[in-house]
Design a protein around this motif. Structure first.
Motif, mmCIF file in Angstrom:
data_model
loop_
_atom_site.group_PDB
_atom_site.id
_atom_site.type_symbol
_atom_site.label_atom_id
_atom_site.label_comp_id
_atom_site.label_asym_id
_atom_site.label_seq_id
_atom_site.Cartn_x
_atom_site.Cartn_y
_atom_site.Cartn_z
ATOM 1 N N ALA A 463 136.945 99.248 105.710
ATOM 2 C CA ALA A 463 137.938 99.805 104.783
ATOM 3 C C ALA A 463 138.409 101.173 105.252
ATOM 4 N N TRP A 464 137.483 101.979 105.763
ATOM 5 C CA TRP A 464 137.841 103.329 106.204
ATOM 6 C C TRP A 464 138.784 103.274 107.396
ATOM 7 N N LEU A 465 138.470 102.452 108.382
ATOM 8 C CA LEU A 465 139.297 102.372 109.592
ATOM 9 C C LEU A 465 140.694 101.856 109.274
ATOM 10 N N ARG A 466 140.779 100.864 108.410
ATOM 11 C CA ARG A 466 142.100 100.350 108.030
ATOM 12 C C ARG A 466 142.873 101.401 107.240
ATOM 13 N N GLY A 467 142.184 102.072 106.326
ATOM 14 C CA GLY A 467 142.861 103.075 105.508
ATOM 15 C C GLY A 467 143.415 104.216 106.327
ATOM 16 N N ARG A 468 142.623 104.734 107.291
ATOM 17 C CA ARG A 468 143.107 105.850 108.100
ATOM 18 C C ARG A 468 144.174 105.384 109.076
ATOM 19 N N GLY A 469 144.105 104.156 109.508
ATOM 20 C CA GLY A 469 145.164 103.639 110.359
ATOM 21 C C GLY A 469 146.489 103.531 109.633
ATOM 22 N N GLN A 470 146.443 103.102 108.382
ATOM 23 C CA GLN A 470 147.677 102.857 107.628
ATOM 24 C C GLN A 470 148.226 104.110 106.956
ATOM 25 N N TYR A 471 147.343 105.045 106.545
ATOM 26 C CA TYR A 471 147.781 106.194 105.754
ATOM 27 C C TYR A 471 147.591 107.542 106.441
ATOM 28 N N GLY A 472 146.804 107.576 107.511
ATOM 29 C CA GLY A 472 146.506 108.848 108.139
ATOM 30 C C GLY A 472 145.287 109.494 107.517
ATOM 31 N N PHE A 473 145.114 110.762 107.787
ATOM 32 C CA PHE A 473 143.912 111.485 107.378
ATOM 33 C C PHE A 473 144.216 112.460 106.251
ATOM 34 N N GLY A 474 143.302 112.499 105.280
ATOM 35 C CA GLY A 474 143.451 113.477 104.207
ATOM 36 C C GLY A 474 143.318 114.893 104.742
ATOM 37 N N ALA A 475 142.320 115.129 105.604
ATOM 38 C CA ALA A 475 142.161 116.421 106.279
ATOM 39 C C ALA A 475 142.915 116.332 107.604
ATOM 40 N N ASP A 492 132.507 101.280 121.931
ATOM 41 C CA ASP A 492 131.602 100.906 123.018
ATOM 42 C C ASP A 492 130.354 100.167 122.540
ATOM 43 N N LEU A 493 129.817 100.552 121.377
ATOM 44 C CA LEU A 493 128.495 100.063 121.009
ATOM 45 C C LEU A 493 128.464 99.110 119.825
ATOM 46 N N ALA A 494 129.524 99.102 118.987
ATOM 47 C CA ALA A 494 129.492 98.209 117.812
ATOM 48 C C ALA A 494 129.501 96.753 118.261
ATOM 49 N N GLU A 495 128.580 95.959 117.720
ATOM 50 C CA GLU A 495 128.477 94.544 118.084
ATOM 51 C C GLU A 495 129.462 93.680 117.317
ATOM 52 N N ASP A 496 129.959 94.179 116.195
ATOM 53 C CA ASP A 496 130.957 93.436 115.419
ATOM 54 C C ASP A 496 132.332 93.651 116.056
ATOM 55 N N ASP A 497 132.990 92.567 116.448
ATOM 56 C CA ASP A 497 134.260 92.672 117.167
ATOM 57 C C ASP A 497 135.345 93.322 116.317
ATOM 58 N N LEU A 498 135.374 93.035 115.012
ATOM 59 C CA LEU A 498 136.404 93.616 114.152
ATOM 60 C C LEU A 498 136.258 95.134 114.092
ATOM 61 N N ILE A 499 135.031 95.614 113.935
ATOM 62 C CA ILE A 499 134.798 97.062 113.891
ATOM 63 C C ILE A 499 135.234 97.696 115.202
ATOM 64 N N ALA A 500 134.824 97.103 116.320
ATOM 65 C CA ALA A 500 135.179 97.663 117.629
ATOM 66 C C ALA A 500 136.687 97.672 117.828
ATOM 67 N N ASP A 501 137.358 96.594 117.418
ATOM 68 C CA ASP A 501 138.814 96.520 117.592
ATOM 69 C C ASP A 501 139.531 97.536 116.717
ATOM 70 N N LEU A 502 139.140 97.647 115.443
ATOM 71 C CA LEU A 502 139.783 98.612 114.555
ATOM 72 C C LEU A 502 139.541 100.043 115.038
ATOM 73 N N ALA A 503 138.331 100.316 115.528
ATOM 74 C CA ALA A 503 138.036 101.648 116.041
ATOM 75 C C ALA A 503 138.893 101.953 117.265
ATOM 76 N N ALA A 504 139.096 100.966 118.135
ATOM 77 C CA ALA A 504 139.915 101.180 119.331
ATOM 78 C C ALA A 504 141.362 101.466 118.955
ATOM 79 N N VAL A 505 141.883 100.741 117.968
ATOM 80 C CA VAL A 505 143.264 100.943 117.542
ATOM 81 C C VAL A 505 143.433 102.337 116.923
ATOM 82 N N LEU A 506 142.482 102.747 116.071
ATOM 83 C CA LEU A 506 142.579 104.078 115.464
ATOM 84 C C LEU A 506 142.368 105.168 116.511
ATOM 85 N N LEU A 507 141.552 104.911 117.515
ATOM 86 C CA LEU A 507 141.379 105.864 118.600
ATOM 87 C C LEU A 507 142.678 106.018 119.387
#
Length: 857
Positions: A463-475, A492-507
């Motif tokens: 939820a956090w990764l999707r929210g910051r991707g769609q709305y940006g950062f409060g700070a 690099d280390l998350a074993e869940d593919d969705l988490i790793a993919d969302l993190a890569a997109v937000l990065l």
């Protein structure tokens, strides 16, 4: 033995000299109880000391006080120009911080008086040994506004010993500051301070020297590798005297001394930036040692400055592989867990510091307010290197105990700022990665297995990764290096593919933001939470290390969480070529608008981000020669905290901006400080290379001025004429003015780098220019002076040098040639590199014929 006193007059009825001692920090065994509000916790701790007498006899200079783990000494301290003393600072664990100030009020007659005590915290006041009252601090510990407490007293003739005790209970950044004004019914009083200076002639010389030490200033706020540390005396320095300037770190490590004479137009110099450590320093003015120590001529004054002695690249000069090795080497010099990670990654096991790793584990076990990067580092160490043949096996029990004992769902009262985007993503990343690593173990704080911790972390992180991707950062644009560090570890280390993919997109999105808001490696955008050190030089901004690593512009500095995490990610994350091309293209002019806000929670019925009170609208205009960036119409007139609202950038130290300070303190723990934050936020509007910042200060504002940072030493050329200050750096030009006017300060903490505008209402105007558009610097100045703005109250009409006409005021729209221009309600992002709505389920980033789509859904 007869006690001798130094006598000082009041300054505008304020006590300006005190015999002071502190801070004394007493760590607490435990923090708040579950569901115990912070004010109740503070009151509970302070109750024991509320009526207690001080733990010492009558103070005298240099008398020692045992404060647990350290000794404190009474010393004569001089207030800043705002008449305040400040012991604010960062407390890593829940701590009871105290400080004391003593003065004897010498009254010529018996008379009534009122003591007006201003403080940011709870305060107790004793007169002639009797407690005359207490003032409570604000309920919200984040509220650093000074409160005034009035105490009616009866002064006796001659001596009236007065003692003030400040105290606070908290964790993290804590404000501990006060000032005291004496209002008498009949005749003015003086202040007497008991001193070790017993010879009347020496005492007179000491006080003359104290006055003289207020005149000199440092030629540079930031000293580079080849620059000299230089003390400059103005032509009105009131006396000549031999002087030592001790150059030391802020925690007292001495790096050298410079000897010379102060006096009219005298200078003292010697050490260069190359001889000093990178970061915050101070020059301590004092008499020669024999006079200071043997004859008790203990006049002194500290002058803060900063050292930049690491190479800075304005353009890509070396290949990525060389920059990677350079980053590992620079990080390895730091006594921090990410420095040890860098050494492990480089294979430098022989120089590994076990004490640094143990220190990180200890801070995590203690749950210090700044331990989350340590926790991520420990998890990374264990995951990547625990099985390495050279890893010190004796470290494993401590590292594992810290990871398994941490509470990954801390209570709000635990001391972390849980509203921080960086802390949120660090917690999510640590919870997921620790749960993966110790899937079958039981975590002490939650009694959950690692697998259960991981599942809960993944749910929250998604939820956090999707929210910051769609709305940006409060700070917005704050603590970016920590966010990059957490995202890179998840990629690099998350074993869940969705988490790793969302993190890569937000990065990708975060690095794109750094690329377009940087000027030749200098990250120069407005921030929700700026550190004072960033505002002196972009060398200290953590984004510059990321810029240096990924596209070769910028420099490495302390911390480097993001850069080292990107290196550790290796092939798991590769910077997209589109972002690299955008970052490397420093010649193309860019006009970018953005809107960030906090994503609505799942329980919220709101579907529009524009309803969020935290929404910010920013604009950036970057050319080959300069960058001008601002937060538009951001909560004007409200009390600010640590926001940095606008900045013009022509180089890494050639920075210009304005703010409304509430204190002269330069402490990193003070909100609305000398340069960081605003007591009253301005209303700002920018149109490309021109900006208007309107200030409407509250009635009775204590300092009563706004000011602009304008460091003359950082410019190639400058001119102050006809109400404007002009600056040139290479081919970039800047003009800044204030209506009803400003003064270039030639005394004080920022002599020759501060423009000060007195008054509760002020309009600051900034115009940028360049050789390509404006020909010579002289021609630019002539064109600016030919079209002076018309300002009535806070209504500005300005015919700019490009021929356009701007109109702006405190409540109306921005008008360009009579047509209304939006300054809020922007899309999530809009520039030549792409357009994204808010919320943005996808975002296309375009450069030339290349397009990269980011999917946040």
């Amino acid at each position: 033995m007869k006690r001798h006193n130094l006598t000082y007059p009041l300054v505008h009825n304020y006590i300006h000299e005190w015999l002071a001692m502190g801070p004394c920090d007493t760590p607490l065994d435990a923090g708040p109880q579950p569901d115990e509000p912070a004010p109740a916790f503070r009151s509970r701790i302070l109750q024991a000391s509320a009526r207690a007498q001080p733990d010492f006899q009558a103070p005298i200079e240099l008398n020692r006080f045992d404060c647990g783990s350290e000794d404190l000494y009474w010393q004569i301290e001089h207030c800043e120009p705002d008449h305040c003393l400040d012991w604010s600072g960062f407390l890593p664990t829940f701590t009871h911080r105290r400080a004391w100030a003593f003065a004897s009020l010498s009254s010529p007659v018996a008379q009534e008086a009122t003591l007006h005590v201003m403080a940011t915290c709870p305060v107790s006041v004793w007169l002639r040994g009797e407690l005359i009252g207490r003032g409570e601090g604000p309920e919200d510990l984040a509220d650093q506004a000074m409160r005034t407490h009035d105490f009616a007293v009866q002064l006796r003739p001659r001596d009236n010993p007065l003692l003030v005790r400040l105290e606070q209970v908290g964790i993290g950044h804590v404000a501990l500051a006060f000032g005291l004004r004496v209002e008498t019914a009949e005749k003015a009083v003086k202040v007497a301070l008991p001193t070790v200076t017993q010879d009347p002639a020496v005492a007179q010389e000491r006080q003359a020297l104290e006055r003289a030490y207020q005149a000199p200033y440092l030629a540079r706020a930031v000293v580079g590798r080849e620059d000299a540390v230089q003390l400059v005396c103005p032509d009105d320095t009131p006396m000549e005297a031999q002087t030592v300037m001790r150059v030391e770190t802020v925690d007292g490590w001495i790096y050298g001394e410079m000897f010379g004479k102060i006096g009219k137009e005298a200078t003292i110099e010697g050490l260069s930036g190359l001889q000093l450590p990178h970061g915050a320093m101070q020059g301590l003015l004092m008499p020669p040692h024999a006079q200071f120590y043997e004859h008790h001529l203990r006049a002194r004054r500290g002058l803060p400055f900063w050292v930049v002695n690491r190479p800075y690249a304005l353009a890509t000069e070396t290949p990525y592989e060389d920059r990677l090795v350079e980053a590992l080497r620079e990080a390895g010099r730091e006594s921090a867990i990410f420095g040890e990670l860098a050494q492990m990654a480089a294979g430098w096991w022989e120089t590994l510091s076990l004490d640094v790793v143990r220190g990180a584990a200890r801070r995590v076990a203690q749950c210090t307010a700044d331990c989350l990067p340590d926790l991520l580092g420990l998890i990374s160490v264990h995951t990547r290197y625990a099985q390495h043949e050279k890893f010190p096996a004796e470290l494993l029990p401590e590292v594992e105990a810290a990871i398994l004992g941490f509470d990954y769902q801390p209570r709000p009262e635990a001391g972390f700022d849980l509203n921080s985007d960086a802390n949120q993503v660090l917690l999510h990343a640590c919870r997921i990665l620790a749960g993966q690593r110790f899937a079958d173990a039981t975590f002490a704080a939650s009694s959950l297995t690692g697998q259960q911790e991981r599942e809960r972390g993944e749910q929250a992180a998604t939820a956090w990764l999707r929210g910051r991707g769609q709305y940006g950062f409060g700070a917005w644009r704050s603590h970016t290096d920590l966010i990059v560090a957490a995202l890179a570890h998840l990629v690099d280390l998350a074993e869940d593919d969705l988490i790793a993919d969302l993190a890569a997109v937000l990065l990708d999105k975060t690095l794109f933001g750094i690329a377009i808001h940087s000027f030749r490696g200098a990250f120069a955008a407005p921030r929700a939470d700026a550190q004072p050190i960033y505002l002196r030089s972009t060398h200290f901004a953590p984004e510059t290390a990321i810029s240096r690593l990924l596209w070769g512009m910028g420099s490495y500095q302390a911390g480097m969480f993001g850069a080292i995490s990107l290196i550790l990610a290796g092939e798991s994350y590769q910077l997209p070529t589109v972002i690299h091309a955008i970052a490397s293209d420093v010649e193309t002019a860019v006009w970018a608008t953005e809107r960030h806000t906090i994503a609505p929670s799942s329980a919220s019925t709101s579907t529009s981000a524009s309803t969020s009170a935290s929404a910010v609208n920013t604009v950036t205009y970057r050319t080959a020669d300069f960058m001008l960036s601002s937060a538009q119409d951001y909560r004007p007139g409200e009390r600010g905290r640590r926001e940095h609202i606008w900045q013009a950038t022509m180089g890494s130290e050639a920075l210009v901006f304005t703010n409304h300070p509430t204190t002269f303190s330069q402490s990193e723990s003070r909100d609305a400080g000398w340069w960081r934050g605003n007591g009253s936020l301005p209303r700002v509007a920018q149109w490309k290379d021109a900006l208007i910042a309107l200030y409407n200060l509250p009635e009775g504002d204590r300092l009563g001025f706004t000011h602009a940072y304008f460091p003359l030493y950082a410019f190639d050329e400058h001119v102050v004429e006809e109400g404007w200050a002009f600056a040139r750096v290479e081919d970039a030009y800047l003009a800044i003015a204030a209506v009803p006017g400003f003064a270039l300060m030639q005394r004080g903490p920022d002599a020759f780098r501060e423009l000060r505008a007195t008054g509760s209402r002020c309009a600051w105007l900034c115009q940028m220019g360049a050789r390509d558009a404006d020909a010579s610097f002289e021609n630019f100045r002539r064109r600016v002076l030919a079209s002076p703005p018309k300002v009535e109250g806070l209504h500005v009409t300005w015919q700019m040098i490009r021929g356009d006409r701007l109109e702006f005021d405190w409540g109306g729209p921005l008008r360009l040639n009579a047509a209304e221009q939006p300054i809020t309600g922007f899309k999530h992002h809009e520039s030549i590199y792409g357009v994204a709505e808010l919320p943005a389920e996808t975002m296309d980033i375009v450069y030339g014929q290349d397009v990269m789509r980011l999917n946040f859904a």
